[in-house]
Design an enzyme around this catalytic site. Structure first.
Site, PDB file in Angstrom:
ATOM      1  N   CYS A   1      -4.185  32.138  26.144  1.00 29.44           N
ATOM      2  CA  CYS A   1      -5.510  32.704  26.416  1.00 29.44           C
ATOM      3  C   CYS A   1      -5.724  32.879  27.928  1.00 29.44           C
ATOM      4  O   CYS A   1      -5.078  33.726  28.540  1.00 29.44           O
ATOM      5  CB  CYS A   1      -6.591  31.846  25.767  1.00 29.44           C
ATOM      6  SG  CYS A   1      -8.156  32.721  25.617  1.00 29.44           S
TER       7      CYS A   1
ATOM      8  N   HIS B   1      -4.835  32.138  20.123  1.00 25.79           N
ATOM      9  CA  HIS B   1      -4.767  30.672  20.052  1.00 25.79           C
ATOM     10  C   HIS B   1      -3.860  30.236  18.904  1.00 25.79           C
ATOM     11  O   HIS B   1      -4.324  30.078  17.776  1.00 25.79           O
ATOM     12  CB  HIS B   1      -6.170  30.091  19.821  1.00 25.79           C
ATOM     13  CG  HIS B   1      -7.012  30.052  21.043  1.00 25.79           C
ATOM     14  ND1 HIS B   1      -7.054  28.983  21.898  1.00 25.79           N
ATOM     15  CD2 HIS B   1      -7.847  30.985  21.579  1.00 25.79           C
ATOM     16  CE1 HIS B   1      -7.870  29.243  22.904  1.00 25.79           C
ATOM     17  NE2 HIS B   1      -8.365  30.458  22.737  1.00 25.79           N
TER      18      HIS B   1
ATOM     19  N   GLU C   1      -2.817  27.398  18.371  1.00 24.49           N
ATOM     20  CA  GLU C   1      -3.153  26.026  17.949  1.00 24.49           C
ATOM     21  C   GLU C   1      -4.300  26.000  16.946  1.00 24.49           C
ATOM     22  O   GLU C   1      -4.670  24.948  16.451  1.00 24.49           O
ATOM     23  CB  GLU C   1      -3.475  25.152  19.165  1.00 24.49           C
ATOM     24  CG  GLU C   1      -4.908  25.211  19.655  1.00 24.49           C
ATOM     25  CD  GLU C   1      -5.264  26.519  20.346  1.00 24.49           C
ATOM     26  OE1 GLU C   1      -6.447  26.770  20.576  1.00 24.49           O
ATOM     27  OE2 GLU C   1      -4.336  27.311  20.665  1.00 24.49           O
TER      28      GLU C   1
END
Length: 1430
Positions: A240, A324, A326
């Site tokens: 990001c 993202h 994650e």
């Protein structure tokens, strides 16, 4: 909602939107939202509350992404005040107050999102009441170094025992990034944003996400440059903001996006493999890929807006991504990038991607599509919708299509859709003949339900597909068998460490009993290769199990005995996968009813309401893992059982085909699943397909909903004798509705009215604990009564196991109803009415509560400007503009999504499928809008049935997926101001509101509502026939019971009781005595409260005739006649129809024509109408609308009566058409019953309809056509024994003679078995009766003929179980073909004489008779030139 601290008078920051449907705790604690006014597009927020701030792995917060809320404020549609989740410790409201963060609800977030989309990210002010904001300037947070505000102030080590040293630069890190690194064995040192970096301190460098403009982090950029811009840098991974910082380090450029990408469904294409992944994103800045240095390459690109999503160095171990991986909140599709990074760190190799590319695909020339046959419980109109979509998709790719489907009422079997349609049984024998004739390259098996699937599996086993080189498109047969054979399925799941509910497969009753003993009672029994839970149920002990398993083995060779998980949540995901492993979940759905109730019987809500982000994505990831492992290509659905008290789950099953849920998911999201699945079956990659709603984004995405969808099933159990009203694991519902709203209550109440327009009559329902614990078809009304009686939500949860969140929502409705009842109309405040409308109350409901009338409430509502707004369904929560007008009405909004300038013609659809109104009316509605568009009119369709083709948004210019009621149709009418409304194409439902609309000066096109009323109102119609001297059975209007009894005694029993304005003979009955009459009259009055009930003489042993006609200003333009095989007294929907008529003489036909012309003239009909007559030429009834037989007549006789009627309605010149002789073929329409689904139902035919569908086939004579049609319903030609069971008064001698002439004498064995009427329970023939039962159980009979001559037309329910009833029921339960009508028996005997005697087997395929083509072959002079004219 939220808190407004005294010092926060005006909050002055940047406003943006996020489209995720779950994950608000994670989003609010994401540091990237620092100083943002966060708008959530999904309107229902806070449903699962807020979990505790407990410590998890590595000392990180278990549930949140940082130590506090970072968003400056939260803006939502509706806050859930009563959250429900096992992990919740407080409400969202309480949490915001604790953290001092303001929140606002009641905002039209869709309007706000559209404004941001059109104008770009804006600065905004949140102003507390009374504060003055004008003199406070707007503050732009992009000008502040937000990274400095959110970054840690000193370094901190996580997982100190890790083997790889990873330094993380904290620019606003989310905890899950640390967790993802530590879980993979890294020692993670998190340092502040401006911490100096030294390569000696780490093995790998990670740059986190964060808020704001990357250009403001020059210190970080310089620090990274020192360790990256060297000859042998250590591996680096950025996410990001980290991605943007790396780009600036290598001197590429970044820019501010118009409104950024924020949500959980952003599709990113990996360069090199062209694989597409769904990602979670939150950023307002992007990297310009055109400014990358020569030694850098693009790694990922956004499939929608084509912005850069990742970069990679060509030789060095450096890469970063904009999204993202994650995934907190959001999908985990690319969490493996952490593995890639740490592998690179571990091996010190560069991380270039492997570039495998896609293999080219070959599109077949001709494809065979197997349909689903007649509509039955468990397999209804959704397959017409999916098959029609598949044909459209194939035609776009210039593939020739051949369809086999005997269901003549469907849209997919219409001319102009498939290139060729065969009206034949979907059996291996007939499909093989079609394959031999047509020689297709490919076959689609997943668009025709279980019928097509089972047939395809059988064809594969027989080697037919291999012999004729026919490729199965989409999901391979091996994968289908993995999902259908329960034992293999369990083994396949164990291979990937996924768990199916503890279960064992059994091939015999003994094995099933042994399995149940091992698993422990209660158990659930399910059949393999079955649809709609056929043959399934719960068993609490050995006796119940034996009974269930015995009947299940009549339909299948294998049963599965499951450990009961009753009370768990049932969750479903629709999954799409292409041949290149691109995979998305299109829709997730939650059953309101707990596990134990079949999903087709359950109320379903989309998206799920009570799952948190972890559960939502845990089940999503499992779905993708399972579908990949099974190798499914196209569309499928996966069902789960989820423990309501933990994260434990089991997989229930996978359907490797389009299903009922697929149609619901398509309509709920706007994502055309069947269309996409057909394209994927051809081998086209998913990322190459466009989202048909936006026309600009890819179909490789997961829809975001900014509304709530509720599906409610429709049961018609009252039509069947002896059927239990309990609902469970086997499906009994005949249809379903889908309602859309921006609150659960709004959608839920809409759906209840859609299921039954008279639902207000059910609102007060007797109940006790037993009724609450044992679900029935009236369960929701039982719950409402319990809430009114003061039951608490916790009490109801313990009794029903329905999640408390849903129970609280239902309580909101009953509480507000109670509040309404405290006012009369004049005292009711506007805000109470507004709230009522937002909770889904109709004007009629409000009127009932405040003791007023619907029209008075409507006027008051208009005076107060409480009006609905029109919102679009666009699949992307307003993030992209929509090009289709797929619409619904809601009271949660302040602005319409579109303008109303163009003139349209409005067509009202048929509503929910029920017994009597099914796919045939959808065919009429679709035919009407198709013809209108050909004529150059813009069209509006109003309908709410997710199973239909008419609710496909590309069929019309504007689709209103909303109620068909006076209130809603008038609301749309006033908004759209159309040229007029066509009511005559949707069956009974639109006709019922004709007069109400007419009284409000609504322009009704076609026959005047006054004349519609004249035909529907039994008294007016009978009086009119007398006036114009047309004969009818003797009749009388019901004024009181005494005069009714006197009339019946005068004309003699039996007499027919007939209410007005009803469909499928509802509450119509034949009375044989005074007591019958009294009972039936009370039923009829209940159904037909506002309209008269008429009693007429019932004529026995008479032939019934159906007439379908089209007229223009009273002048009849087309007449088509069909004759019933059964005698009058069997409802026309349950009767076997033959056209052109074979037994009517010219004199009768001329008399029929005269009557049709006279009635058409008298009623001034413009458009379609239908008459039913008795052969002695008495008129029974007239419907001034299309009828059930319109598609059958149109396709058999070759003239589209709906197109003709539409032209007449619109005032076009229509030439008279002669249809009496037909086109040289005979069509026979046969009903499809679903008695096998309705345990205990008596198989009797009468004046009230009981069939759920129909099929029709063609032949050179009626015998050939009848046999093919019977085979299409699952009938099997008897090869050995036939059981003939006849009651005492039957003319046996004549019947025996018939059988003696057609069968060898050995076939006829007389058995002295008690007659149906014998009531002596001590009869000495129990031994013999038992032996009959044994014969049936052992499949000793190939056919049962059970003839009961008395009370034809009546539904007599005797107080004892007759032997005849048991014979019929056993035949159904053991899947033995059954004939119960003497005229049908006679026709079947004639079939054996003619068709079977001549060929010895079922009739062969005759292409010129059995098929209908959309092309005309024209031979021109010359060598061999042929033109195909479409």
């Amino acid at each position: 909602m939220g808190i407004h601290l005294p010092f926060i008078k005006v909050l002055n920051l940047q406003i943006l939107f996020q489209t995720g449907m779950v994950g608000y705790p994670e989003a609010l604690t994401d540091p990237s939202y620092r100083c943002q006014l966060l708008t959530l597009t999904y309107p229902l927020v806070g449903n699962y509350g807020v979990p505790p701030d407990e410590e998890g792995e590595f000392g990180l917060s278990k549930w949140f992404e940082s130590s506090r809320i970072h968003a400056a404020a939260l803006i939502i549609g509706e806050l859930s005040e009563n959250p429900s989740h096992w992990s919740s410790t407080r409400s969202l409201d309480q949490w915001l107050k604790e953290q001092g963060v303001p929140g606002v609800q009641g905002i039209d977030t869709r309007r706000l999102t559209k404004k941001i989309r059109e104008k770009g990210t804006m600065l905004g002010k949140l102003v507390v009441d009374g504060a003055v904001a004008d003199n406070i300037p707007f503050e732009n947070p992009d000008k502040r170094n937000l990274v400095r505000e959110v970054s840690m102030k000193e370094a901190k080590v996580f997982n100190p025992s890790g083997t790889l040293r990873i330094t993380v630069v904290d620019c606003g890190i989310k905890y899950n990034q640390i967790r993802c690194l530590a879980q993979r064995g890294a020692r993670v040192t998190v340092v502040p944003w401006d911490h100096p970096l030294d390569s000696a301190d780490f093995d790998g460098l990670f740059i986190s996400n964060g808020p704001g403009d990357p250009q403001l982090c020059q210190t970080t950029i310089n620090n990274i440059r020192r360790v990256v811009c060297v000859d042998r840098p250590k591996p680096l991974f950025g996410i990001c903001l980290g991605h943007q910082l790396l780009s600036l380090v290598i001197r590429a450029k970044t820019y501010k996006m118009k409104y950024g990408n924020r949500g959980h469904n952003q599709p990113c294409i990996h360069k090199g493999t062209d694989r597409c992944f769904i990602t979670s994103q939150n950023h307002g800045f992007a990297v310009d890929p055109d400014t990358l240095p020569a030694d850098w390459d693009v790694l990922f690109t956004n499939a929608n807006d084509h912005t850069n999503e990742g970069i990679v160095h060509n030789t060095k171990p450096l890469f970063s991504v904009q999204f993202h991986p994650e995934h907190m909140a959001g999908p985990t599709d690319l969490v493996s990038l952490f593995d890639v990074f740490l592998d690179v760190v571990r091996e010190h190799k560069n991380g270039n991607s492997t570039r495998s590319g896609m293999s080219p695909y070959v599109i077949p020339r001709k494809v065979l599509i197997l349909g689903s046959g007649g509509l039955s419980i468990g397999q209804a109109g959704e397959f017409d919708y999916s098959g029609s979509q598949a044909i459209k998709a194939l035609k776009e790719e210039n593939v020739q299509t051949v369809l086999i489907n005997p269901n003549i009422a469907t849209v997919q079997t219409s001319k102009g859709l498939a290139d060729k349609v065969y009206f034949l049984p979907i059996t291996p024998e007939y499909v093989t003949q079609v394959i031999k004739n047509e020689r297709p390259d490919g076959v689609l098996l997943t668009f025709g339900g279980q019928t097509a699937l089972n047939c395809g599996v059988e064809l594969t086993k027989l080697g037919v597909l291999e012999k004729y080189k026919v490729r199965v498109l989409g999901t391979p047969v091996a994968s289908i068998e993995m999902t259908e054979d329960r034992k293999i399925f369990v083994e396949k799941m164990e291979e990937i460490n996924e768990h199916v509910a503890p279960s064992e497969a059994a091939l015999s009753v003994e094995q099933a009993v042994a399995a149940a003993e091992r698993l422990g009672y209660p158990v659930l029994v399910r059949s393999a290769f079955a649809l709609g839970g056929l043959g399934s149920g719960f068993a609490n002990n050995r006796e119940e199990l034996t009974s269930l398993v015995t009947s299940a083995f009549a339909h299948t060779s294998q049963v599965l005995v499951d450990k009961s998980l009753k009370g768990w949540k049932e969750i479903e995901y629709e999954v799409v996968r292409d041949a290149y492993d691109n995979c998305v979940t299109v829709c997730n759905m939650e059953n309101i009813d707990p596990l134990g109730i079949h999903t087709g019987e359950s109320i379903v809500v989309a998206p799920s309401q009570t799952l948190n982000d972890y559960e939502y994505n845990m089940l999503r990831n499992t779905a993708i893992k399972v579908i990949r492992h099974l190798g499914i290509v196209g569309e499928c659905n996966i069902q789960y059982a989820l423990n309501p008290e933990s994260e434990q789950y089991y997989i229930i099953e996978v359907n490797a085909r389009l299903s009922r849920s697929s149609a619901l998911a398509s309509k709920a999201t706007g994502y055309p699943l069947a269309y996409v699945a057909a394209k994927l079956g051809l081998g086209i990659p998913l990322p190459q397909l466009k989202n048909s709603v936006t026309n600009s984004t890819t179909a490789n995405f997961e829809p975001s909903l900014d509304y709530c969808v509720v599906k409610v099933p429709r049961w018609d159990l009252s039509k069947f004798l002896r059927v239990s009203t309990k609902i469970g694991s086997s499906m009994k519902s005949v249809g379903e509705v889908m309602a859309i709203g921006r609150s659960f209550e709004e959608a839920f109440q809409k759906a209840l009215r859609m299921v039954d327009e008279n639902f207000l009559n059910d609102m007060t329902f007797p109940f006790g604990q037993q009724e609450l614990q044992t679900p029935t078809d009236k369960r929701i009304f039982v719950l409402a009564s319990a809430l009114r009686a003061g039951y608490t939500v916790d009490q109801l949860y313990e009794l029903t196991k329905i999640d408390r969140w849903f129970l609280h929502k239902m309580k909101n409705i009953t509480d507000h109803e109670h509040l309404l009842e405290t006012y009369n109309q004049s005292a009711m405040p506007p805000e109470v009415m507004r709230k009522a409308k937002q909770l889904g109350f109709s004007d009629k409901q409000i009127a009932l509560a405040v003791q007023s009338t619907e029209l008075a409430v409507r006027k008051l509502r208009h005076d107060w400007s409480i009006l609905p707004v029109v919102k679009q369904i666009d699949t992307v929560a307003a993030e992209w503009p929509a090009f289709t007008n797929y619409l619904y009405l809601t009271y949660h909004g302040t602005e319409d999504d579109l303008s109303f300038s163009d003139q349209h013609v409005m067509v009202i659809g048929s509503g929910v499928y029920r017994i009597g109104s099914s796919v045939e009316f959808d065919w009429c509605a679709v035919g009407c809008i198709t013809e209108l568009r050909k004529m150059g009119y813009k069209t509006i369709m109003v309908n709410y049935n997710p199973e239909t083709v008419s609710t496909d948004y590309d069929m019309c210019d504007r689709l209103y997926f909303d109620e068909i009621s006076f209130e809603v149709v008038m609301d749309i009418y006033e908004r759209e101001n159309p040229e007029g409304v066509i009511l005559s194409m949707g069956g009974q439902l639109p006709n019922n509101i004709a007069m109400s609309l007419h009284r409000q000066q609504c322009r009704i096109l076609g026959t005047s509502p006054e004349f519609i009323d004249c035909a529907e109102n039994r008294f007016k119609f009978s009086r009119m026939l007398d006036t114009i001297s047309i004969s009818q059975p003797q009749w009388k209007e019901l004024s009181d019971t005494e005069s009714a009894v006197k009339f019946c005694e005068t004309v003699g029993y039996p007499c027919l009781v007939r209410p007005s304005y009803v469909l499928s003979g509802a509450a119509m009955n034949v009375a044989y005595s005074d007591s019958d009459l009294e009972k039936y009259l009370s039923n009829a009055v209940a159904v037909s409260k506002e309209h008269p009930v008429v009693i007429s003489k019932f004529i026995q042993e008479a032939k019934e005739i159906d007439v379908d006609a089209v007229a223009c200003d009273g002048v009849v333009m087309a007449i088509a006649v069909s004759e019933h095989v059964e005698n009058a007294g069997v409802h026309s929907g349950d009767a076997t129809l033959v056209t052109p008529p074979q037994d009517l003489n010219q004199k009768t036909i001329e008399r029929i024509k005269m009557i049709v012309h006279a009635i058409g003239q008298e009623l001034q009909v413009t458009g379609p109408f239908n008459l039913q007559l008795i052969a002695k030429v008495f008129v029974i009834e007239c419907n001034v609308r299309v009828s059930r037989s319109f598609p059958f007549i149109s396709k058999t006789l070759g003239v589209d009566l709906v197109a003709l009627a539409t032209q007449a309605i619109m005032g076009e010149e229509v030439e008279p058409v002669g249809l009496m002789r037909g086109k040289g073929i005979v069509g026979v329409k046969v009903p499809q019953f679903s008695f096998s689904r309705l345990a205990g139902a008596d198989v009797v035919l009468g004046v009230e309809m009981t069939s759920t569908g129909e099929v029709a086939c063609f032949g050179e004579n009626r015998y050939e056509a009848y046999l093919k049609a019977m085979l299409s319903t699952g009938f099997k030609i008897p090869k050995k024994n036939i059981l003939l069971s006849i009651v005492s008064c039957c003319p046996q001698f004549r019947l025996w003679r018939l059988w003696d002439t057609t069968c060898t004498p050995a076939w006829v064995t007389a058995v002295d078995w008690p007659f149906e009427e014998e009531e002596d329970s001590e009869c000495p023939t129990k031994e013999k009766q038992r032996s009959i039962m044994n014969y049936l159980e052992e499949n000793h009979f190939d056919l049962v003929i059970n003839l009961s001559m008395r009370n034809s037309g009546g539904r007599r329910l005797s107080s004892f179980v007759t032997k005849g009833y048991r014979t019929r029921r056993m035949a159904i339960d053991y899947s033995v073909p059954l004939i119960i009508d003497i005229k049908c028996t006679k026709l079947f005997v004639q079939v054996k004489i003619t068709a079977l005697r001549q060929i010895g087997r079922s009739p062969p395929v005759k292409t010129h008779i059995d098929s209908m083509t959309s092309q005309t072959l024209v031979r021109l002079p010359g060598e061999s030139l042929q033109l195909k004219c479409h």
